[in-house]
Design a protein around this motif. Structure first.
Motif, PDB file in Angstrom:
ATOM      1  N   ALA B 339       0.846  -1.202   0.000  1.00  0.00           N
ATOM      2  CA  ALA B 339       0.000   0.000   0.000  1.00  0.00           C
ATOM      3  C   ALA B 339       0.877   1.247   0.000  1.00  0.00           C
ATOM      4  O   ALA B 339       0.628   2.202  -0.746  1.00  0.00           O
ATOM      5  CB  ALA B 339      -0.924  -0.015   1.208  1.00  0.00           C
ATOM      6  N   LEU B 340       1.922   1.206   0.809  1.00  0.00           N
ATOM      7  CA  LEU B 340       2.819   2.364   0.910  1.00  0.00           C
ATOM      8  C   LEU B 340       3.508   2.645  -0.423  1.00  0.00           C
ATOM      9  O   LEU B 340       3.672   3.801  -0.818  1.00  0.00           O
ATOM     10  CB  LEU B 340       3.860   2.080   2.000  1.00  0.00           C
ATOM     11  CG  LEU B 340       4.697   3.264   2.471  1.00  0.00           C
ATOM     12  CD1 LEU B 340       3.822   4.315   3.150  1.00  0.00           C
ATOM     13  CD2 LEU B 340       5.772   2.792   3.451  1.00  0.00           C
ATOM     14  N   GLY B 343       2.231   5.109  -2.929  1.00  0.00           N
ATOM     15  CA  GLY B 343       2.265   6.537  -2.615  1.00  0.00           C
ATOM     16  C   GLY B 343       1.022   6.969  -1.843  1.00  0.00           C
ATOM     17  O   GLY B 343       0.849   8.148  -1.528  1.00  0.00           O
ATOM     18  N   ALA B 344       0.149   6.024  -1.545  1.00  0.00           N
ATOM     19  CA  ALA B 344      -1.075   6.366  -0.814  1.00  0.00           C
ATOM     20  C   ALA B 344      -0.735   6.800   0.605  1.00  0.00           C
ATOM     21  O   ALA B 344       0.220   6.320   1.205  1.00  0.00           O
ATOM     22  CB  ALA B 344      -2.005   5.157  -0.784  1.00  0.00           C
ATOM     23  N   GLU B 345      -1.557   7.714   1.126  1.00  0.00           N
ATOM     24  CA  GLU B 345      -1.393   8.120   2.524  1.00  0.00           C
ATOM     25  C   GLU B 345      -2.388   7.395   3.407  1.00  0.00           C
ATOM     26  O   GLU B 345      -2.241   7.342   4.624  1.00  0.00           O
ATOM     27  CB  GLU B 345      -1.572   9.633   2.645  1.00  0.00           C
ATOM     28  CG  GLU B 345      -0.418  10.389   1.993  1.00  0.00           C
ATOM     29  CD  GLU B 345      -0.655  11.883   1.924  1.00  0.00           C
ATOM     30  OE1 GLU B 345      -1.396  12.423   2.763  1.00  0.00           O
ATOM     31  OE2 GLU B 345      -0.104  12.502   0.986  1.00  0.00           O
ATOM     32  N   VAL B 346      -3.432   6.871   2.765  1.00  0.00           N
ATOM     33  CA  VAL B 346      -4.452   6.152   3.534  1.00  0.00           C
ATOM     34  C   VAL B 346      -4.722   4.795   2.874  1.00  0.00           C
ATOM     35  O   VAL B 346      -4.887   4.709   1.656  1.00  0.00           O
ATOM     36  CB  VAL B 346      -5.775   6.949   3.595  1.00  0.00           C
ATOM     37  CG1 VAL B 346      -6.805   6.203   4.438  1.00  0.00           C
ATOM     38  CG2 VAL B 346      -5.556   8.341   4.138  1.00  0.00           C
ATOM     39  N   LEU B 347      -4.728   3.784   3.712  1.00  0.00           N
ATOM     40  CA  LEU B 347      -5.131   2.446   3.250  1.00  0.00           C
ATOM     41  C   LEU B 347      -6.569   2.253   3.725  1.00  0.00           C
ATOM     42  O   LEU B 347      -6.828   2.177   4.921  1.00  0.00           O
ATOM     43  CB  LEU B 347      -4.195   1.405   3.863  1.00  0.00           C
ATOM     44  CG  LEU B 347      -4.584  -0.069   3.723  1.00  0.00           C
ATOM     45  CD1 LEU B 347      -4.734  -0.476   2.264  1.00  0.00           C
ATOM     46  CD2 LEU B 347      -3.541  -0.966   4.399  1.00  0.00           C
ATOM     47  N   VAL B 348      -7.480   2.219   2.760  1.00  0.00           N
ATOM     48  CA  VAL B 348      -8.895   2.126   3.114  1.00  0.00           C
ATOM     49  C   VAL B 348      -9.319   0.666   3.138  1.00  0.00           C
ATOM     50  O   VAL B 348      -9.000  -0.098   2.216  1.00  0.00           O
ATOM     51  CB  VAL B 348      -9.771   2.899   2.096  1.00  0.00           C
ATOM     52  CG1 VAL B 348     -11.236   2.848   2.515  1.00  0.00           C
ATOM     53  CG2 VAL B 348      -9.297   4.331   1.969  1.00  0.00           C
ATOM     54  N   VAL B 349     -10.030   0.288   4.186  1.00  0.00           N
ATOM     55  CA  VAL B 349     -10.511  -1.087   4.294  1.00  0.00           C
ATOM     56  C   VAL B 349     -12.022  -1.082   4.490  1.00  0.00           C
ATOM     57  O   VAL B 349     -12.612  -0.035   4.776  1.00  0.00           O
ATOM     58  CB  VAL B 349      -9.843  -1.828   5.476  1.00  0.00           C
ATOM     59  CG1 VAL B 349      -8.348  -1.912   5.288  1.00  0.00           C
ATOM     60  CG2 VAL B 349     -10.184  -1.171   6.797  1.00  0.00           C
ATOM     61  N   ALA B 350     -12.612  -2.241   4.348  1.00  0.00           N
ATOM     62  CA  ALA B 350     -14.061  -2.343   4.522  1.00  0.00           C
ATOM     63  C   ALA B 350     -14.393  -3.592   5.319  1.00  0.00           C
ATOM     64  O   ALA B 350     -15.418  -4.224   5.085  1.00  0.00           O
ATOM     65  CB  ALA B 350     -14.743  -2.356   3.156  1.00  0.00           C
ATOM     66  N   CYS B 351     -13.491  -3.964   6.222  1.00  0.00           N
ATOM     67  CA  CYS B 351     -13.686  -5.179   7.000  1.00  0.00           C
ATOM     68  C   CYS B 351     -13.014  -5.007   8.357  1.00  0.00           C
ATOM     69  O   CYS B 351     -11.862  -4.558   8.416  1.00  0.00           O
ATOM     70  CB  CYS B 351     -13.065  -6.353   6.241  1.00  0.00           C
ATOM     71  SG  CYS B 351     -12.908  -7.849   7.224  1.00  0.00           S
ATOM     72  N   PRO B 352     -13.708  -5.351   9.437  1.00  0.00           N
ATOM     73  CA  PRO B 352     -13.103  -5.157  10.761  1.00  0.00           C
ATOM     74  C   PRO B 352     -11.918  -6.078  11.024  1.00  0.00           C
ATOM     75  O   PRO B 352     -11.068  -5.761  11.857  1.00  0.00           O
ATOM     76  CB  PRO B 352     -14.257  -5.463  11.731  1.00  0.00           C
ATOM     77  CG  PRO B 352     -15.272  -6.210  10.956  1.00  0.00           C
ATOM     78  CD  PRO B 352     -15.097  -5.842   9.517  1.00  0.00           C
ATOM     79  N   GLN B 353     -11.827  -7.200  10.319  1.00  0.00           N
ATOM     80  CA  GLN B 353     -10.641  -8.046  10.495  1.00  0.00           C
ATOM     81  C   GLN B 353      -9.435  -7.391   9.835  1.00  0.00           C
ATOM     82  O   GLN B 353      -8.332  -7.379  10.374  1.00  0.00           O
ATOM     83  CB  GLN B 353     -10.868  -9.439   9.897  1.00  0.00           C
ATOM     84  CG  GLN B 353     -11.856 -10.254  10.688  1.00  0.00           C
ATOM     85  CD  GLN B 353     -11.880 -11.723  10.257  1.00  0.00           C
ATOM     86  OE1 GLN B 353     -10.989 -12.206   9.589  1.00  0.00           O
ATOM     87  NE2 GLN B 353     -12.931 -12.418  10.655  1.00  0.00           N
ATOM     88  N   CYS B 354      -9.662  -6.860   8.637  1.00  0.00           N
ATOM     89  CA  CYS B 354      -8.552  -6.218   7.919  1.00  0.00           C
ATOM     90  C   CYS B 354      -7.993  -5.061   8.742  1.00  0.00           C
ATOM     91  O   CYS B 354      -6.771  -4.897   8.840  1.00  0.00           O
ATOM     92  CB  CYS B 354      -9.003  -5.676   6.564  1.00  0.00           C
ATOM     93  SG  CYS B 354      -9.592  -6.916   5.428  1.00  0.00           S
TER      94      CYS B 354
END
Ligand SMILES: Cc1cc2nc3c(=O)[nH]c(=O)nc-3n(C[C@H](O)[C@H](O)[C@H](O)COP(=O)(O)OP(=O)(O)OC[C@H]3O[C@@H](n4cnc5c(N)ncnc54)[C@H](O)[C@@H]3O)c2cc1C
Ligand code: SF4
Ligand code: SF4
Lengths: 455, 385
Positions: B339-340, B343-354
């Motif tokens: 993810a880094l 160049g992203a500053e935010v890693l967006v997730v959609a799962c509480p395990q992730c």
């Protein structure tokens, strides 16, 4: 065997050494028909220095080492025939440098074909390497070291010919460099030095462990196409190959024959170009080279439907792997015979005879290596892994094929241990004596993959 | 063993270890342990050997089987259409055999026991299940359009609670009619199933189905893709037929219908596809549509994305059992590095395990200054940049 687990764990970390029955089971066999041979330990080093230390330890204790890449030869070459250590090299998968100008890549030995393919696509899209049709987890080193061939082999030859240089841990633990990199910071070629690469190519891991290597890269062109030429007269095929390779236009030429299309020999020729005009020009050259056969009414071009075109232009071609499910039993093995192209017809007839004799459907695929300088003639036999009798039958067919290939004047490639013995029987005794002398010098304790290239 | 008839058909060719462009190892368990035994093909052959009694039941075998995160990469990329769909089923059946033999790793046993006794893996009190919602004054479910099912991590894990909170807040603001079950909610059982404890799963699912029916639930919004998958695909096999949505679907309805026009600053973010939304349910767009609708967000993709996404390593109960945890090659750490690299500053997730896995990984990698993990609802709520 002395217990060396602890010492190995100190070298590579305990999580990368195993003597568990699960690893011993899996690393005792491959996907082909060869009987299992169990290791005492499986180890996964991460650096050249770690390999050096392992080799020194194995030397001291006289414990065999079998180097392993993808373990995908199907001929059981990574089974530790005399036990000891299987060294799985896939942790060493760093791509070290790409030289765009001089078109080569330096990489660690455990880098997979697929990983290099993806890396080049992303970082150097104008370049590609010659990819074999093996599953993409096969390693660059494993393939080069067995004289593999692939999608640029018609123009570039065996993959061992595309080798520029190597770093090798010798069986006694020294690290040597082979090729220009021995003398220069560049890994551009094996010439003009005495060519020591031959000490390691084709030896089935019996002379040292390659840790790094450089291979040649080729232009990756925008437009790719495939033409298919079909004939029912096997006597014509050598000439077809001779003519089409004479144009120096195709990158890969394969001939496919299978019991699903009995009697037909289909020659697939892939070629690429930077522009559409160039592609058309190359297509026309290929057409012109084979016009004689159309005029003589002994063959013709086949329309390759767009869906099939995708399959043939796919690198690697998945449908070759899929042959393993032919008998709904997860297995196939092939004898890849390296031979001159003029043997095509005889080799083809022999293949049909063997398949008929053993009651196995035939699947033969031929890859032209170099400008028709030779070919890899693969007799593939599928089997049902759950059926012992089926496995035995295929083993017998493979053995028979090896024998007949040698009688014809061909040589089984990446030969399994029993086939190596058959080759040695046909070999000039002085050559075999030289092989043994070299081995004795390089590996005085005989620890490197013993059981291979032995009578 | 169920699916035993496909085991010998695996060629151990290893396509299943990789994504479709072959970039790097994509089976999280093989990535971490590296021995062939931990690859999908290794599992197939070991199970066959085990059934043939060529190998015995050992803690190592249990570790190999239970380190499978049920991510589905092998199912996606195996080149044998005749049996690939059943690969994961075979692995789950294999785990089931070890469950029957009581030869499971201690942490797996703890997980099952806690779920059975407490309805959650953390042995937390059921009455505290809705603590996260206190501030929002949420209604209990009583015939609203949707049941909002938050699951165990949404109820008890700090990051999960934040996700539940932000999602609920957005739904309130968006006028969505929903209620929660509060202390009547229990574990969805998806991980129990993926760990092969079919009896316990059936018990959980039947109880939940009864609970949902008694409450008159027809439509469910889940916080976790795991619950989404289970309610949608497995509960229906047991007679529980509900209309199931993941919260990203609802957010899409609320805000994700048009592309945002960005003027001024923008912030690069990347989205990690959860396995149970993506590979298992073929949904790759809802979350991306939401992100694209937020002004100032520049969505950049990782090399391995959508059906090629590398699993965070939390599935198959591993978020709890931690068989895959630790070390630079743990899938979560590899994934945050990937993810880094975008160049992203935010890693967006959609799962509480992730989110749980990545928060830990970012700390271990020491990159908290450079990369933030946020769930989709928090991103929407904060209105980045
Ligand atoms: C479906 C299928 C299609 C195939 N198609 C092709 C094809 O088109 N072209 C082709 O060339 N091959 C093909 N093969 C054969 C084979 O899989 C490949 O050649 C493969 O690249 C071998 O690489 P590997 O990493 O699996 O080698 P391995 O099997 O691991 O090793 C091969 C030999 O080299 C030794 N070795 C490996 N690494 C080292 C090292 N670093 N140092 C010293 N010794 C080492 C091993 O001990 C062994 O003797 C195919 C195989 C299959 C299953
Ligand atoms: S599961 Fe499929 S892709 Fe993986 S090794 Fe087996 S046959 Fe090959
Ligand atoms: S489901 Fe995922 S973790 Fe399990 S074997 Fe397949 S690829 Fe590996």
């Amino acid at each position: 065997m002395k217990n060396i687990d602890k010492e190995l764990a100190d070298i590579v970390g305990s999580e990368f050494v195993s003597n568990h029955p699960e690893e011993k089971f899996i690393y005792s066999r491959d996907m082909g028909t060869m009987e299992p041979a169990f290791p005492d330990l499986v180890v996964m080093p991460n650096t050249t220095e770690e390999i050096q230390k392992i080799v020194q330890l194995a030397n001291r204790e006289e414990i065999p080492i079998t180097p392993m890449g993808g373990g995908l030869t199907l001929s059981g070459l990574v089974r530790p025939l005399k036990g000891g250590i299987v060294m799985d090299l896939k942790r060493m998968n760093r791509i070290i440098a790409v030289n765009e100008k001089s078109r080569y890549v330096i990489t660690e030995a455990g880098t997979s074909q697929g990983m290099l393919q993806a890396y080049l696509k992303k970082h150097h899209p104008s370049l590609k390497h010659s990819v074999p049709d093996a599953p993409p987890i096969a390693t660059i080193a494993g393939n080069v070291l067995i004289h593999g061939s692939g999608h640029i082999s018609q123009s570039g030859g065996f993959h061992s010919e595309m080798l520029n240089g190597m770093e090798v841990v010798m069986p006694t633990g020294e690290v040597v460099r082979i090729g220009s990199c021995a003398t220069s910071p560049y890994w551009f070629s094996r010439a003009p030095l005495p060519d020591l690469a031959g000490l390691f190519l084709g030896w089935a891991g019996t002379t040292g462990i390659v840790t790094k290597l450089a291979i040649k890269l080729y232009p990756n062109r925008l437009f790719n196409d495939v033409k298919a030429f079909v004939t029912e007269d096997s006597e014509q095929v050598a000439e077809v190959i001779h003519r089409v390779t004479g144009t120096q236009v195709a990158e890969d030429v394969n001939v496919v024959m299978s019991s699903r299309m009995p009697g037909f020999q289909i020659v697939f020729m892939t070629y690429s170009a930077d522009t559409k005009e160039e592609l058309t020009w190359k297509r026309n050259l290929i057409r012109a080279s084979l016009k004689k056969f159309i005029d003589d009414n002994v063959g013709g071009f086949m329309v390759v439907l767009p869906v099939l075109k995708g399959d043939f232009l796919e690198v690697p071609m998945k449908n070759i792997t899929q042959f393993a499910d032919e008998m709904q039993g997860g297995g196939f093995e092939y004898i890849g015979a390296i031979m001159p192209i003029e043997l095509f017809s005889e080799a083809y007839r022999t293949g049909i005879e063997i398949a008929d004799h053993f009651g196995i459907p035939h699947f033969i695929i031929v890859r032209v290596v170099g400008l028709g300088h030779c070919m890899m003639f693969a007799y593939a036999y599928a089997f049902n892994r759950a059926d012992e009798a089926d496995i035995k039958k295929v083993q017998a067919a493979l053995e028979d094929t090896n024998r007949k290939v040698l009688q014809m004047g061909g040589i089984p490639w990446k030969a399994e241990a029993p086939a190596q013995k058959q080759i040695i029987e046909h070999m000039d005794p002085n050559t075999f004596a030289l092989m043994n002398r070299i081995r004795a010098v390089l590996d005085p304790k005989g620890i490197m993959n013993p059981g291979n290239w032995e009578v | 063993m169920e699916y035993a008839e496909i085991l010998h058909r695996c060629f151990r060719c290893g396509f299943c270890k990789l994504p479709s462009d072959y970039t790097d190892i994509n089976c999280p368990s093989y990535l971490k342990f590296k021995f062939e035994t931990y690859s999908p093909g290794g599992r197939m052959w070991l199970l066959k050997a085990w059934l043939n009694k060529d190998i015995k039941t050992t803690p190592r075998l249990a570790e190999i089987l239970f380190s499978c995160t049920a991510c589905g990469n092998c199912v996606e990329h195996c080149v044998f259409p005749a049996f690939k769909e059943d690969l994961l089923n075979a692995f789950i059946a294999g785990k089931g055999e070890l469950v029957n033999e009581k030869a499971i790793p201690p942490k797996v046993r703890d997980y099952f026991e806690a779920i059975y006794l407490h309805g959650n893996p953390f042995k937390r009190l059921r009455k505290n299940r809705a603590n996260w919602a206190t501030e929002l004054n949420l209604e209990s479910f009583s015939g609203q359009t949707y049941l909002f099912y938050v699951g165990c991590l949404g109820s008890y894990d700090e990051n999960g609670q934040k996700m539940a909170y932000h999602t609920a807040k957005l739904m309130i603001d968006g006028g969505v009619s929903f209620g929660i079950l509060g202390d009547k909610e229990s574990c969805d059982g998806n991980e129990v199933r993926s760990m092969g404890e079919m009896e316990l799963f059936k018990h959980i699912a039947e109880k939940n189905i009864q609970e949902f029916r008694n409450a008159g639930v027809e439509n469910i919004i889940t916080l976790s893709p795991h619950a989404y998958h289970s309610f949608k695909n497995d509960y229906s096999q047991l007679g529980g037929h509900f209309n199931v949505y993941h919260y990203s679907h609802i957010l899409k309805d609320l805000i994700g219908k048009k592309e945002a026009v960005t003027s001024g600053t923008s912030i690069p973010v990347t989205f990690h596809d959860p396995c149970y939304l993506g590979r298992h349910n073929n949904d790759y767009q809802a979350a991306r549509d939401v992100l694209r609708a937020i002004p100032g967000i520049e969505l950049v993709e990782m090399d391995r994305t959508m059906n090629n996404a590398l699993c965070c390593g939390g599935g198959g109960g591993n978020f709890y059992t931690d068989i895959l945890g630790g070390g630079p090659d743990s899938p979560a750490r590899v994934r945050v590095r990937e993810a880094l690299e975008t160049g992203a500053e935010v890693l967006v997730v959609a799962c509480p395990q992730c989110i749980l896995m990545f928060e830990d990984a970012i700390k271990s990698e020491g990159i908290s200054e450079k990369l933030n993990v946020m769930d989709l609802s928090e991103v929407v709520q904060s209105g980045l940049p």
